[in-house]
Design a protein around this motif. Structure first.
Motif, PDB file in Angstrom:
ATOM      1  N   GLY A 154       0.940  -1.083   0.191  1.00 28.88           N
ATOM      2  CA  GLY A 154       0.092  -0.044  -0.078  1.00 28.88           C
ATOM      3  C   GLY A 154       0.920   1.440   0.159  1.00 28.88           C
ATOM      4  O   GLY A 154       0.707   2.377  -0.579  1.00 28.88           O
ATOM      5  N   ARG A 155       1.845   1.335   0.756  1.00 27.31           N
ATOM      6  CA  ARG A 155       2.812   2.551   0.644  1.00 27.31           C
ATOM      7  C   ARG A 155       3.614   2.551  -0.724  1.00 27.31           C
ATOM      8  O   ARG A 155       3.832   3.625  -1.028  1.00 27.31           O
ATOM      9  CB  ARG A 155       3.901   2.276   2.057  1.00 27.31           C
ATOM     10  CG  ARG A 155       3.273   2.484   3.294  1.00 27.31           C
ATOM     11  CD  ARG A 155       2.735   3.304   3.986  1.00 27.31           C
ATOM     12  NE  ARG A 155       3.533   4.378   4.361  1.00 27.31           N
ATOM     13  CZ  ARG A 155       3.146   5.428   4.599  1.00 27.31           C
ATOM     14  NH1 ARG A 155       2.090   6.002   4.286  1.00 27.31           N
ATOM     15  NH2 ARG A 155       4.049   6.375   5.105  1.00 27.31           N
ATOM     16  N   GLN A 156       4.050   1.486  -1.303  1.00 29.58           N
ATOM     17  CA  GLN A 156       4.384   1.494  -2.559  1.00 29.58           C
ATOM     18  C   GLN A 156       3.422   2.191  -3.472  1.00 29.58           C
ATOM     19  O   GLN A 156       3.967   3.042  -4.475  1.00 29.58           O
ATOM     20  CB  GLN A 156       4.936   0.250  -2.957  1.00 29.58           C
ATOM     21  CG  GLN A 156       6.179  -0.479  -2.194  1.00 29.58           C
ATOM     22  CD  GLN A 156       6.679  -1.559  -2.329  1.00 29.58           C
ATOM     23  OE1 GLN A 156       5.527  -2.654  -3.142  1.00 29.58           O
ATOM     24  NE2 GLN A 156       7.341  -2.289  -2.117  1.00 29.58           N
ATOM     25  N   ILE A 157       2.176   1.672  -3.611  1.00 28.29           N
ATOM     26  CA  ILE A 157       1.170   2.362  -4.326  1.00 28.29           C
ATOM     27  C   ILE A 157       1.195   3.578  -4.178  1.00 28.29           C
ATOM     28  O   ILE A 157       1.082   4.396  -5.146  1.00 28.29           O
ATOM     29  CB  ILE A 157       0.066   1.358  -4.200  1.00 28.29           C
ATOM     30  CG1 ILE A 157       0.034   0.020  -4.768  1.00 28.29           C
ATOM     31  CG2 ILE A 157      -1.136   2.227  -4.815  1.00 28.29           C
ATOM     32  CD1 ILE A 157      -0.982  -1.004  -4.403  1.00 28.29           C
ATOM     33  N   GLU A 158       1.021   3.984  -2.592  1.00 24.39           N
ATOM     34  CA  GLU A 158       1.087   5.452  -2.321  1.00 24.39           C
ATOM     35  C   GLU A 158       1.911   6.313  -3.129  1.00 24.39           C
ATOM     36  O   GLU A 158       1.777   7.441  -3.632  1.00 24.39           O
ATOM     37  CB  GLU A 158       0.872   5.480  -1.047  1.00 24.39           C
ATOM     38  CG  GLU A 158       0.750   7.145  -0.714  1.00 24.39           C
ATOM     39  CD  GLU A 158       0.852   7.060   1.200  1.00 24.39           C
ATOM     40  OE1 GLU A 158       0.147   8.339   1.519  1.00 24.39           O
ATOM     41  OE2 GLU A 158       1.148   6.377   1.706  1.00 24.39           O
ATOM     42  N   GLN A 159       3.181   5.736  -3.046  1.00 23.92           N
ATOM     43  CA  GLN A 159       4.360   6.687  -3.632  1.00 23.92           C
ATOM     44  C   GLN A 159       4.339   6.631  -5.104  1.00 23.92           C
ATOM     45  O   GLN A 159       4.562   7.770  -5.737  1.00 23.92           O
ATOM     46  CB  GLN A 159       5.769   5.853  -3.328  1.00 23.92           C
ATOM     47  CG  GLN A 159       6.277   6.135  -1.832  1.00 23.92           C
ATOM     48  CD  GLN A 159       6.097   7.418  -1.401  1.00 23.92           C
ATOM     49  OE1 GLN A 159       6.831   8.218  -1.941  1.00 23.92           O
ATOM     50  NE2 GLN A 159       5.464   7.627  -0.240  1.00 23.92           N
ATOM     51  N   GLN A 160       3.791   5.642  -5.830  1.00 26.33           N
ATOM     52  CA  GLN A 160       3.506   5.629  -7.191  1.00 26.33           C
ATOM     53  C   GLN A 160       2.664   6.843  -7.504  1.00 26.33           C
ATOM     54  O   GLN A 160       2.611   7.486  -8.639  1.00 26.33           O
ATOM     55  CB  GLN A 160       3.093   4.236  -7.644  1.00 26.33           C
ATOM     56  CG  GLN A 160       4.156   3.421  -7.833  1.00 26.33           C
ATOM     57  CD  GLN A 160       3.631   1.906  -8.394  1.00 26.33           C
ATOM     58  OE1 GLN A 160       2.313   1.430  -7.613  1.00 26.33           O
ATOM     59  NE2 GLN A 160       4.206   1.383  -9.224  1.00 26.33           N
ATOM     60  N   ILE A 161       1.491   6.835  -6.815  1.00 25.57           N
ATOM     61  CA  ILE A 161       0.304   8.058  -7.080  1.00 25.57           C
ATOM     62  C   ILE A 161       0.914   9.309  -6.839  1.00 25.57           C
ATOM     63  O   ILE A 161       0.896  10.446  -7.625  1.00 25.57           O
ATOM     64  CB  ILE A 161      -0.797   7.644  -6.045  1.00 25.57           C
ATOM     65  CG1 ILE A 161      -1.279   6.488  -6.723  1.00 25.57           C
ATOM     66  CG2 ILE A 161      -1.811   8.896  -6.238  1.00 25.57           C
ATOM     67  CD1 ILE A 161      -2.780   6.072  -5.857  1.00 25.57           C
ATOM     68  N   LYS A 162       1.738   9.589  -5.498  1.00 22.39           N
ATOM     69  CA  LYS A 162       2.584  10.677  -5.365  1.00 22.39           C
ATOM     70  C   LYS A 162       3.292  11.057  -6.672  1.00 22.39           C
ATOM     71  O   LYS A 162       3.669  12.351  -6.760  1.00 22.39           O
ATOM     72  CB  LYS A 162       3.311  10.637  -4.191  1.00 22.39           C
ATOM     73  CG  LYS A 162       2.437  10.722  -2.921  1.00 22.39           C
ATOM     74  CD  LYS A 162       3.336  10.688  -1.683  1.00 22.39           C
ATOM     75  CE  LYS A 162       2.471  10.744  -0.609  1.00 22.39           C
ATOM     76  NZ  LYS A 162       3.267  10.812   1.030  1.00 22.39           N
ATOM     77  N   SER A 163       3.963  10.170  -7.300  1.00 21.13           N
ATOM     78  CA  SER A 163       4.868  10.496  -8.362  1.00 21.13           C
ATOM     79  C   SER A 163       4.271  11.022  -9.556  1.00 21.13           C
ATOM     80  O   SER A 163       4.857  11.883 -10.380  1.00 21.13           O
ATOM     81  CB  SER A 163       5.632   9.417  -8.672  1.00 21.13           C
ATOM     82  OG  SER A 163       4.877   8.441  -9.556  1.00 21.13           O
ATOM     83  N   LEU A 164       2.992  10.925  -9.591  1.00 24.77           N
ATOM     84  CA  LEU A 164       1.911  11.766 -10.743  1.00 24.77           C
ATOM     85  C   LEU A 164       2.293  13.260 -10.679  1.00 24.77           C
ATOM     86  O   LEU A 164       1.948  13.852 -11.582  1.00 24.77           O
ATOM     87  CB  LEU A 164       0.692  11.133 -10.590  1.00 24.77           C
ATOM     88  CG  LEU A 164       0.365   9.730 -11.069  1.00 24.77           C
ATOM     89  CD1 LEU A 164      -1.065   9.637 -10.567  1.00 24.77           C
ATOM     90  CD2 LEU A 164       0.748   9.408 -12.529  1.00 24.77           C
ATOM     91  N   ARG A 173      -0.225  -2.996  -8.047  1.00 22.46           N
ATOM     92  CA  ARG A 173       1.123  -2.141  -8.097  1.00 22.46           C
ATOM     93  C   ARG A 173       1.879  -2.451  -9.156  1.00 22.46           C
ATOM     94  O   ARG A 173       2.238  -1.380 -10.027  1.00 22.46           O
ATOM     95  CB  ARG A 173       2.121  -2.516  -6.858  1.00 22.46           C
ATOM     96  CG  ARG A 173       3.391  -1.860  -6.579  1.00 22.46           C
ATOM     97  CD  ARG A 173       4.519  -2.432  -6.053  1.00 22.46           C
ATOM     98  NE  ARG A 173       4.611  -3.856  -6.667  1.00 22.46           N
ATOM     99  CZ  ARG A 173       5.151  -4.854  -6.064  1.00 22.46           C
ATOM    100  NH1 ARG A 173       5.530  -4.573  -4.847  1.00 22.46           N
ATOM    101  NH2 ARG A 173       5.303  -5.981  -6.623  1.00 22.46           N
ATOM    102  N   ASP A 174       1.857  -3.632  -9.669  1.00 26.35           N
ATOM    103  CA  ASP A 174       2.653  -3.735 -10.953  1.00 26.35           C
ATOM    104  C   ASP A 174       1.981  -3.199 -12.289  1.00 26.35           C
ATOM    105  O   ASP A 174       2.443  -2.807 -13.104  1.00 26.35           O
ATOM    106  CB  ASP A 174       2.755  -5.299 -11.272  1.00 26.35           C
ATOM    107  CG  ASP A 174       3.809  -6.233 -10.096  1.00 26.35           C
ATOM    108  OD1 ASP A 174       4.441  -5.315  -9.574  1.00 26.35           O
ATOM    109  OD2 ASP A 174       3.677  -7.303 -10.167  1.00 26.35           O
ATOM    110  N   ARG A 175       0.524  -3.328 -12.059  1.00 27.91           N
ATOM    111  CA  ARG A 175       0.041  -2.817 -13.360  1.00 27.91           C
ATOM    112  C   ARG A 175      -0.024  -1.286 -13.318  1.00 27.91           C
ATOM    113  O   ARG A 175       0.121  -0.616 -14.404  1.00 27.91           O
ATOM    114  CB  ARG A 175      -1.617  -2.956 -13.103  1.00 27.91           C
ATOM    115  CG  ARG A 175      -1.894  -4.709 -13.450  1.00 27.91           C
ATOM    116  CD  ARG A 175      -3.537  -4.634 -13.731  1.00 27.91           C
ATOM    117  NE  ARG A 175      -4.553  -4.297 -12.720  1.00 27.91           N
ATOM    118  CZ  ARG A 175      -4.730  -5.046 -11.518  1.00 27.91           C
ATOM    119  NH1 ARG A 175      -4.109  -6.106 -11.351  1.00 27.91           N
ATOM    120  NH2 ARG A 175      -5.492  -4.404 -10.634  1.00 27.91           N
TER     121      ARG A 175
END
Length: 159
Positions: free
Chosen positions: A50-60, A102-104
């Motif tokens: 979940g934290r990794q997904i959050e970081q991916q979204i923040k990267s947007l 996360r991979d998608r």
């Protein structure tokens, strides 16, 4: 008359308690290992994902598409972070499902991002967990805010 040799045959062996202690230690150690693996798999791993997904979204935030203003993209990313924080509750979604999500995201983020990416993320959350499906009621508010020019969000630095 009993001799010393006869008595030693009828007395319990002296090392029985050592064997019992060793067996108990093995059982306790195995239980701790199994418990630690279970906690990692059911609690800690989903939290990490979940934290990794959050970081991916923040990267947007750093990838604003040219057709959107800074304020509009700020609103899109902020609403999507709220979606994540309010709907992706670890115990609602298991590790394999979160890992695939996360991979998608990673695959999707490899190319250009825009508003269709944001809407795709919202659709994915709706499928991933009950909280994501319930949070869809805020999608019209997000879209109205973006259409009205966006803005009003603090803490997200969009270039």
């Amino acid at each position: 008359m009993n001799t010393i040799d006869d008595r030693s045959a009828t007395l319990p062996k002296r090392g029985w308690w050592l064997r019992a202690l060793a067996a108990t230690a093995i059982v306790l150690t195995a239980s701790l290992v199994v418990g630690a693996v279970w906690v990692d798999h059911t609690v800690l791993k989903p939290h990490r994902l979940g934290r990794q997904i959050e970081q991916q979204i923040k990267s947007l935030a750093m990838r604003r598409p040219p057709e959107m203003t800074k304020e509009q993209w700020t609103s899109a990313v902020a609403w999507t972070l709220n979606l994540h924080g309010n709907s992706l509750i670890s115990f609602q979604c298991d590790s394999p499902k979160l890992g695939k999500f996360r991979d998608r995201l990673e695959e999707r983020f490899a190319g250009p991002v825009d508003m269709t990416t944001i809407l795709w993320i919202w659709d994915e959350y709706a499928r991933a967990c009950p909280g994501g499906a319930k949070y869809q009621r805020f999608r019209p508010m997000m879209l109205e805010e973006i259409e009205a020019g966006g803005g009003g969000w603090a803490g997200i630095d969009v270039p």
